[in-house]
Design a protein around this motif. Structure first.
Motif, PDB file in Angstrom:
ATOM      1  N   ARG A  90       0.837  -1.198   0.000  1.00 50.49           N
ATOM      2  CA  ARG A  90       0.000   0.000   0.000  1.00 50.49           C
ATOM      3  C   ARG A  90       0.878   1.256   0.000  1.00 50.49           C
ATOM      4  NH1 ARG A  90      -1.940   0.079   4.716  1.00 50.49           N
ATOM      5  NH2 ARG A  90      -1.385  -1.937   5.588  1.00 50.49           N
ATOM      6  N   ASP A  91       1.566   1.458  -1.094  1.00 55.77           N
ATOM      7  CA  ASP A  91       2.439   2.618  -1.211  1.00 55.77           C
ATOM      8  C   ASP A  91       2.815   2.789  -2.675  1.00 55.77           C
ATOM      9  OD1 ASP A  91       3.921   4.763  -0.008  1.00 55.77           O
ATOM     10  OD2 ASP A  91       5.749   3.630  -0.402  1.00 55.77           O
ATOM     11  N   GLY A  92       3.087   4.016  -3.095  1.00 60.69           N
ATOM     12  CA  GLY A  92       3.539   4.242  -4.454  1.00 60.69           C
ATOM     13  C   GLY A  92       4.879   3.576  -4.703  1.00 60.69           C
ATOM     14  N   ALA A  93       5.012   2.926  -5.855  1.00 58.41           N
ATOM     15  CA  ALA A  93       6.238   2.168  -6.125  1.00 58.41           C
ATOM     16  C   ALA A  93       6.686   2.288  -7.576  1.00 58.41           C
ATOM     17  CB  ALA A  93       6.030   0.702  -5.754  1.00 58.41           C
ATOM     18  N   SER A  94       6.351   3.399  -8.241  1.00 57.33           N
ATOM     19  CA  SER A  94       6.756   3.572  -9.634  1.00 57.33           C
ATOM     20  C   SER A  94       8.261   3.610  -9.786  1.00 57.33           C
ATOM     21  CB  SER A  94       6.148   4.857 -10.198  1.00 57.33           C
ATOM     22  OG  SER A  94       4.741   4.778 -10.267  1.00 57.33           O
ATOM     23  N   ALA A  95       8.973   4.170  -8.806  1.00 54.26           N
ATOM     24  CA  ALA A  95      10.430   4.249  -8.894  1.00 54.26           C
ATOM     25  C   ALA A  95      11.073   2.874  -8.825  1.00 54.26           C
ATOM     26  CB  ALA A  95      10.968   5.128  -7.766  1.00 54.26           C
ATOM     27  N   GLY A 114      -0.326   1.361  -5.560  1.00 56.72           N
ATOM     28  CA  GLY A 114       0.346   0.289  -4.855  1.00 56.72           C
ATOM     29  C   GLY A 114       0.616  -0.886  -5.766  1.00 56.72           C
ATOM     30  N   VAL A 115       0.990  -1.990  -5.145  1.00 58.42           N
ATOM     31  CA  VAL A 115       1.381  -3.194  -5.870  1.00 58.42           C
ATOM     32  C   VAL A 115       0.722  -4.400  -5.219  1.00 58.42           C
ATOM     33  CG1 VAL A 115       3.316  -4.678  -6.550  1.00 58.42           C
ATOM     34  CG2 VAL A 115       3.603  -2.186  -6.521  1.00 58.42           C
ATOM     35  N   ILE A 116       0.191  -5.289  -6.034  1.00 57.94           N
ATOM     36  CA  ILE A 116      -0.300  -6.586  -5.565  1.00 57.94           C
ATOM     37  C   ILE A 116       0.626  -7.655  -6.129  1.00 57.94           C
ATOM     38  CG2 ILE A 116      -2.191  -8.252  -5.642  1.00 57.94           C
ATOM     39  CD1 ILE A 116      -4.130  -5.937  -5.822  1.00 57.94           C
ATOM     40  N   ASN A 117       1.251  -8.418  -5.242  1.00 59.37           N
ATOM     41  CA  ASN A 117       2.202  -9.451  -5.664  1.00 59.37           C
ATOM     42  C   ASN A 117       1.670 -10.826  -5.272  1.00 59.37           C
ATOM     43  OD1 ASN A 117       4.670 -10.590  -6.640  1.00 59.37           O
ATOM     44  ND2 ASN A 117       5.396 -10.755  -4.530  1.00 59.37           N
ATOM     45  N   LEU A 118       1.545 -11.701  -6.252  1.00 54.21           N
ATOM     46  CA  LEU A 118       1.056 -13.056  -6.029  1.00 54.21           C
ATOM     47  C   LEU A 118       2.246 -14.004  -5.941  1.00 54.21           C
ATOM     48  CD1 LEU A 118      -1.764 -13.034  -8.724  1.00 54.21           C
ATOM     49  CD2 LEU A 118      -1.991 -12.466  -6.315  1.00 54.21           C
TER      50      LEU A 118
END
Length: 831
Positions: free
Chosen positions: A137-142, A151-155
């Protein structure tokens, strides 16, 4: 069920779990992470009804919203989902840490917030394949590139090479419809140096119907029209047929220092739902062109005046109607559909991907990882029980409007180097291509027939096909490079930093950065005061910039759909490219990437009796992308523009009442708070999760983005979401789970403006181990059979108004659905 034991030791959102997303350094616990991450073990998805991963995730992560999409065109096929109040394509989806391709569907109808979004699709992934799911739950474009603003969802896929499980899950709504089933299996094969883990799921679901008979349909029946169905317009969950999901995770040791790895999937299904009822007396450009005063009658051949068939009290004048019926040179669609018709729309979808990679070590310290992937999602649309009115009696009633196809290719090289116990470095390069394709539909689905000049609409009614001019394929490529570091100035202080540059062949360059930290306050006190703190207390925070590039689909796609317009009449609305000549006349111009600034700050408190995290976030978005307001024919749209649309291939433009296009003409600020608490209780666990998200449109061009659109962006999903979950083991064989979900009010304007009230939903589940490795579970979602508020916008003075004008009693975009109580049974075997 994957185990015969009635365990309750898993927490719904695990604070002590180990994660790999958010940093390229060694995996660490959620408590030590510099940014907020939810860890959801596979057991949390098993302990629910339903099989669609987006719905299961919604019940676990309050900042994640997804809903049913009845009568929502392509959004019914791939449902848009929102993380932290932003659009679906603001969330990046990873599988085993690698970018996954986006879906082919553009959600033209998404209750404002999701309108025009083209995100990834979680539905093709079988839950039985998951080892755990991580929500950053955070910006991660960099760190990861475009689409990671929210944010990012990682499976994380299962990687065991032995054992497996098998499960059968039938389910049904308490109302007696929506019967669903799923059969799933997972098995690990091989050995430590050569292995594969295979998962399969097959299922389907019958449609539900929560409609009420429409007022106009009831009036037709009362007037003696025996051909009108009851209900004339079914409204509910769509049919899902032949839902096949396959996933493989695999790896091998080539040498002591080089390992091969990868994963692949294939999925397909057919989704079919309904559209709005076409009234046989009033439907514009099919049955009438004067709001039902007279029938629309076409002359097929010959000359002479066309008889006027007046309509009085819902009945066409019989003598004049019979005159039309008996003349082979005249035609009215009441000859084919005397009771009107309700189109059935859907798509056959296919989803496939393949990733292969090699990773190893150079010398003893430098790690390298080279991977390549290809992903493809295709939607082959169909529409049935409808007409191309301009073809008159020669029209088919089933059409193939064409296909949307999305294909992504990624090549990545990542390097890692632990420079020192206190310094970790990572860098990498990425090349990515993204292609969106529109496949032409059958000619009858977009053809302008001979009756068009007499006022009959062209194209398959409800979803016109893609013409030879609308078809095409558009590709964009980009290069990226990044640098990332993790510093540990002290054992209890971590600092992460990242910078990423990308070059797009159509947008140019962008550079983004991120810095994040996790500081152990309790450890500092321990060192300074030489006492052991009662709790582990940490502070964390981050600041980053981000971006999202418009997709080739958003830049180039044509779409025409049928929606409610002013005065509650069905009208054709078109979405056209922003560079289209007609769009340029009212402010359209080439699209730019969205830009973001993300800030988070939070605290982590953990103890043996409980753990809690509290995180505040603030996301500012500039040049935000969304469809414009609808430009109206007669006010914003000139007849010259309409003719220009026809020339450009939107074949129903002769009856097009409104159009829109994508724009970057506004800015938003989204802020909120996430609270997560977990605590062991007796032989079980208690979990509490709460999210508050508020979005404000801070800048806009009112000539392009109107007040209604602003309110949808700000209030289209609940600002308050939360759940409390309690699990308990009773003896060695019995386990129980109880969950209370809270949904705050939300606003929608699908066919009228209304704010719908808050709701509490209760889920219950009981699991019992029959014998070793074999268990059964019985559960119910929404045991109290809570339904959304009734539609009241049409006449607030009428008590208990049921929405009969539009044929449905509830809001179109209820965040928890409208089906009521949902009962399910699971039988599981593990080995």
């Amino acid at each position: 069920m994957e185990s015969s034991e009635a365990t309750s030791e898993q927490e719904v959102i695990t604070l002590e779990g180990v994660v790999v997303v958010g940093t390229r350094a060694k995996p660490r616990s959620v408590l030590e992470s510099a940014v907020p991450i939810d860890v959801l073990p596979s057991e949390d998805f098993v302990k629910q009804g339903g099989t669609d991963l987006p719905d299961l995730l919604r019940n676990l992560v309050p900042s994640y919203n997804v809903n049913a999409q009845p009568i929502a065109d392509a959004a019914t096929v791939v449902r848009p989902a929102n993380l932290r109040g932003l659009a679906p394509d603001h969330t990046l989806l990873l599988v085993n840490g690698k970018r996954r391709h986006r879906a082919s569907v553009i959600a033209w109808l998404g209750n404002g917030l999701s309108d025009g979004a083209q995100g990834a699709d979680l539905s093709p992934i079988p839950t039985i394949a998951l080892k755990q799911l991580e929500v950053l739950r955070d910006g991660a474009s960099a760190q990861y590139g475009s689409d990671a603003i929210a944010g990012v969802i990682n499976l994380q896929l299962k990687d065991s090479y032995e054992g497996g499980s098998f499960a059968i899950k039938p389910s049904i709504f308490q109302a007696g419809d929506g019967l669903a089933y799923a059969v799933a299996g997972n098995i690990g094969l091989g050995r430590e140096d050569l292995w594969t883990n295979l998962s399969v799921e097959y299922g389907g679901m019958n449609e539900t119907d929560r409609s009420v008979q429409r007022d106009d349909a009831a009036a037709l029946i009362s007037a003696g029209n025996a051909d009108v169905a009851d209900p004339a317009q079914p409204w509910g969950h769509p049919i899902i047929r032949n839902d096949i999901k396959l996933f493989a995770n695999y790896g091998a040791s080539i040498t002591d220092d080089i390992k091969f790895y990868g994963h692949a999937n294939y999925a397909q299904k057919e989704v079919e739902g309904g559209f709005y009822f076409r009234n046989p007396n009033t439907r514009p450009a099919v049955f009438s062109n004067d709001d039902g005063e007279t029938l629309l009658v076409g002359r097929l051949s010959g000359t002479g005046e066309v008889p006027v068939v007046k309509i009085t009290n819902n009945v066409p004048y019989p003598v004049a109607l019979q005159q039309v019926f008996s003349d082979p040179n005249l035609f009215t669609f009441q000859e084919l559909f005397p009771g009107g018709f309700t189109p059935r729309f859907g798509a056959d979808t296919q989803d496939a991907s393949l990733l292969v990679g090699l990773k190893g070590m150079i010398a003893a310290d430098v790690g390298w990882d080279l991977s390549a992937s290809y992903g493809r999602h295709a939607s082959d649309f169909f529409i049935r029980n409808t007409v191309n009115a301009s073809l008159g009696p020669d029209t088919p009633t089933e059409f193939d409007p064409g296909d949307y196809i999305q294909a992504d290719t990624n090549i990545n090289l990542d390097l890692t180097y632990p420079l020192h116990d206190m310094v970790f470095l990572a860098s990498g390069l990425e090349y990515r291509t993204e292609t969106f394709e529109i496949v032409q539909g059958q000619i009858e689905s977009w053809k302008i027939g001979p009756l068009a000049s007499q006022g009959f609409s062209s194209g398959s009614n409800g979803f016109p096909g893609f013409s030879d001019i609308a078809e095409g394929s558009w590709t964009r490529s980009n290069f990226a490079g990044y640098l990332e570091s993790e510093l540990r100035p002290l054992d209890f202080w971590t600092v992460n930093a990242a910078i990423r540059g990308e070059y797009f062949d159509d947008f140019g360059s962008t550079v983004n950065y991120k810095i994040a930290t996790n500081y152990g306050i309790a450890d500092t006190l321990k060192e300074l005061l030489s006492v052991d703190p009662v709790v582990d207390l940490r502070a964390r925070g981050s600041y980053s910039t981000g971006f999202r590039a418009p997709t080739p689909g958003q830049q180039n796609a044509f779409n025409v759909t049928t929606e409610f317009g002013e005065n509650n009449t069905l009208v054709n609305k078109g979405t056209i490219p922003s560079t289209h000549a007609a769009a340029s006349l009212v402010g359209g111009k080439p699209l730019e990437p969205e830009k973001s600034k993300n800030f988070t700050v939070g605290t982590v408190v953990s103890h043996t009796i409980a753990s809690i995290t509290v995180d505040y976030f603030n996301i500012k978005l500039e040049d935000r992308l969304a469809p414009t307001k609808d430009f109206q024919r007669g006010t914003d749209i000139t007849e010259a523009q309409i003719q220009q649309l026809v020339a450009e291939g939107i074949t129903s433009a002769g009856n097009l009442q409104e159009f829109r296009f994508f724009t970057n003409e506004f800015e938003t600020s989204t802020q909120g708070v996430d609270v997560i608490l977990t605590a062991p209780i007796l032989d079980g666990a208690l979990s509490l999760a709460y999210n508050y998200t508020e979005t404000t449109v801070t800048k806009r061009n009112p000539d392009i983005l109107d007040d209604t659109r602003v309110r949808l962006l700000e209030e289209g999903v609940p600002r308050h979401r939360g759940n409390v979950t309690l699990t308990q083991a009773i003896g060695d064989s019995l386990g129980v789970l109880g969950r209370v979900n809270y949904y705050g009010p939300w606003y929608e304007n699908a066919v009228g403006a209304q704010t719908y009230g808050e709701a509490f939903l209760v889920d219950l589940e009981v699991s019992y181990a029959l014998i070793e490795n074999l268990g059964i579970t019985i559960g119910v979602n929404n045991v109290l059979n809570v339904e959304p508020d009734n539609v009241t916008w049409a006449d607030p003075d009428v008590e208990n108004f049921t929405g009969a004008i539009v044929g449905r009693p509830f809001g179109e975009y209820s965040p928890y659905g409208f089906g009521g109580a949902f009962w399910y049974t699971k039988v599981g075997y593990s080995f």
